[in-house]
Design a protein around this motif. Structure first.
Motif, PDB file in Angstrom:
ATOM      1  N   GLU A  76     -26.987 -15.101 -75.736  1.00 12.35           N
ATOM      2  CA  GLU A  76     -28.005 -14.974 -74.685  1.00 12.35           C
ATOM      3  C   GLU A  76     -29.407 -14.883 -75.285  1.00 12.35           C
ATOM      4  O   GLU A  76     -30.378 -15.389 -74.706  1.00 12.35           O
ATOM      5  N   TRP A 103     -33.568 -20.618 -63.717  1.00 14.02           N
ATOM      6  CA  TRP A 103     -32.411 -20.427 -64.589  1.00 14.02           C
ATOM      7  C   TRP A 103     -32.786 -19.611 -65.822  1.00 14.02           C
ATOM      8  O   TRP A 103     -32.056 -18.689 -66.221  1.00 14.02           O
ATOM      9  N   GLU A 107     -31.194 -16.018 -66.821  1.00 18.76           N
ATOM     10  CA  GLU A 107     -30.487 -15.852 -68.092  1.00 18.76           C
ATOM     11  C   GLU A 107     -31.101 -14.728 -68.932  1.00 18.76           C
ATOM     12  O   GLU A 107     -30.388 -14.013 -69.645  1.00 18.76           O
ATOM     13  N   VAL A 157     -23.937 -28.201 -70.382  1.00 17.98           N
ATOM     14  CA  VAL A 157     -24.167 -26.882 -69.798  1.00 17.98           C
ATOM     15  C   VAL A 157     -23.155 -26.558 -68.706  1.00 17.98           C
ATOM     16  O   VAL A 157     -22.888 -25.384 -68.431  1.00 17.98           O
ATOM     17  N   GLU A 161     -21.584 -23.046 -69.479  1.00 20.99           N
ATOM     18  CA  GLU A 161     -21.770 -21.910 -68.567  1.00 20.99           C
ATOM     19  C   GLU A 161     -20.429 -21.316 -68.158  1.00 20.99           C
ATOM     20  O   GLU A 161     -20.273 -20.092 -68.067  1.00 20.99           O
ATOM     21  N   THR A 164     -18.995 -19.411 -71.117  1.00 15.53           N
ATOM     22  CA  THR A 164     -19.688 -18.143 -71.287  1.00 15.53           C
ATOM     23  C   THR A 164     -19.224 -17.133 -70.246  1.00 15.53           C
ATOM     24  O   THR A 164     -19.066 -15.943 -70.541  1.00 15.53           O
ATOM     25  N   ARG A 165     -18.998 -17.602 -69.031  1.00 17.84           N
ATOM     26  CA  ARG A 165     -18.466 -16.709 -67.993  1.00 17.84           C
ATOM     27  C   ARG A 165     -17.126 -16.111 -68.412  1.00 17.84           C
ATOM     28  O   ARG A 165     -16.896 -14.899 -68.288  1.00 17.84           O
ATOM     29  N   GLU A 191     -23.354 -16.534 -64.459  1.00 15.44           N
ATOM     30  CA  GLU A 191     -22.964 -17.724 -65.208  1.00 15.44           C
ATOM     31  C   GLU A 191     -22.161 -18.677 -64.321  1.00 15.44           C
ATOM     32  O   GLU A 191     -22.282 -19.902 -64.443  1.00 15.44           O
ATOM     33  N   HIS A 194     -24.545 -20.591 -62.140  1.00 14.78           N
ATOM     34  CA  HIS A 194     -25.235 -21.612 -62.946  1.00 14.78           C
ATOM     35  C   HIS A 194     -24.308 -22.806 -63.182  1.00 14.78           C
ATOM     36  O   HIS A 194     -24.734 -23.966 -63.094  1.00 14.78           O
ATOM     37  N   MET A 195     -23.045 -22.514 -63.498  1.00 10.10           N
ATOM     38  CA  MET A 195     -22.084 -23.586 -63.703  1.00 10.10           C
ATOM     39  C   MET A 195     -21.966 -24.453 -62.453  1.00 10.10           C
ATOM     40  O   MET A 195     -21.921 -25.693 -62.550  1.00 10.10           O
ATOM     41  N   TYR A 198     -24.883 -26.918 -62.269  1.00  8.21           N
ATOM     42  CA  TYR A 198     -24.788 -28.014 -63.228  1.00  8.21           C
ATOM     43  C   TYR A 198     -23.600 -28.924 -62.937  1.00  8.21           C
ATOM     44  O   TYR A 198     -23.688 -30.150 -63.080  1.00  8.21           O
TER      45      TYR A 198
END
Length: 316
Positions: A76, A103, A107, A157, A161, A164-165, A191, A194-195, A198
């Motif tokens: 991060e 975003w 983040e 991404v 994302e 990362t989640r 996350e 965000h995913m 994208y």
């Protein structure tokens, strides 16, 4: 015959989709504040202010939890590099520019709240953490050099994302602390949103330029690297996290890659030209190899864990 568009043409065509998904994101995103997730009453001064220097005995986190927390936080921390990469390959105008700014701001909360938690609870060595941050941020993003352009970045991404989640969520579980678990659930929820943004934009890119988009997706998946690649002790820490189920190859395949490809209907689409069909065939072969690699990795992990358990029993 499928269309072939320049990056500028793709961005222009997809801006209405970006605006629609930006508005959807803003309607769904929860307004939260990092300070509400940190147990401030546990805080005290360090040595330079007359307090006590950090000592490993002060941490209530296991070694696995420490490694996962540090890895997630340093990932991060590298936000300026990601912002630069995204802003260069998206647009700084209109809905694109608004999204990149929003975003980035969202983040940034993640590094704020995780670092505050770790410092206040003395979960990890703050000096070592700061030194690692300086190294990782100085190095920047360690993405493959041949990547570039909107389609490859938006594909990356999407998977990143979601990965990362998964990592944040599983890190919360191994911390054995309800405060850390709640905090990382909150981060993981961001996350996921965000995913979704994208994923929707990459899906729209598939509809617009199928061959170009599937080629970008295949390049990203066959050369995928986690965003923390290149940080200090990355390989050792990554092995530890995989060994203990925080983020391993099966999770990457079954919880990240396969659900996204299914959402895009990759293997049932009929709009690919010859180039797209060739890329899809390459992807199919790659997924078959991944499935074999998952089995091989788990067999190796099981043997490693059995040896460690045997050594622990012998030392009792």
């Amino acid at each position: 015959m499928t269309r072939e568009l320049t990056q500028l043409e793709i961005l222009t065509e997809l801006e209405p989709v970006a605006e629609q998904n930006l508005n959807r994101h803003l309607s769904m995103a929860k307004d939260w504040h990092p300070h509400d997730y940190v147990p401030w009453d546990e805080g005290r001064n360090f040595a330079d202010l007359g307090g006590v220097a950090w000592d490993p005995s002060q941490s209530r986190l296991s070694e696995v939890a420490k490694i996962a927390m540090i890895t997630n936080l340093l990932t991060e921390d590298n936000l300026p590099s990601y912002h630069r990469e995204i802003s260069e390959n998206f647009s700084q105008e209109g809905a694109w520019g608004t999204w990149v700014g929003r975003w980035t701001a969202e983040e940034n909360r993640h590094s704020i709240v995780i670092r505050d938690y770790l410092v206040v609870t003395r979960g990890v060595d703050p000096v070592a953490l700061e030194r690692a941050r300086m190294i990782h941020m100085t190095n920047g993003v360690a993405a493959p050099a041949e990547w570039g352009g909107f389609l490859q970045n938006v594909a990356y991404v999407t998977f990143q994302e979601l990965a990362t989640r998964v990592s944040h969520r599983n890190t919360g579980k191994v911390c054995d602390d309800p405060i850390a678990d709640r905090m990382l659930q909150r981060v993981a929820a961001d996350e996921n949103l965000h995913m979704i943004f994208y994923r929707s934009l990459c899906g729209a890119g598939l509809d617009l330029v199928p061959d170009q988009a599937i080629e970008a997706i295949v390049k990203v998946l066959t050369h995928f690297v986690m965003p923390g690649t290149g940080m200090p002790n990355w390989r050792r820490n990554g092995v530890t996290m995989a060994k203990h189920g925080i983020y391993d190859l099966r999770q990457h395949l079954e919880q990240v890659v396969e659900p996204v490809l299914e959402n895009w209907n990759i293997f049932d689409r009929n709009d690919f030209g010859p180039r797209g069909e060739q890329a899809r065939e390459e992807l199919g072969r790659f997924l078959e190899k991944m499935e074999r690699d998952v089995v091989k990795f788990e067999e190796q992990r099981d043997r490693m864990l059995a040896r460690e358990a045997a050594r622990a029993m012998a030392s009792v």
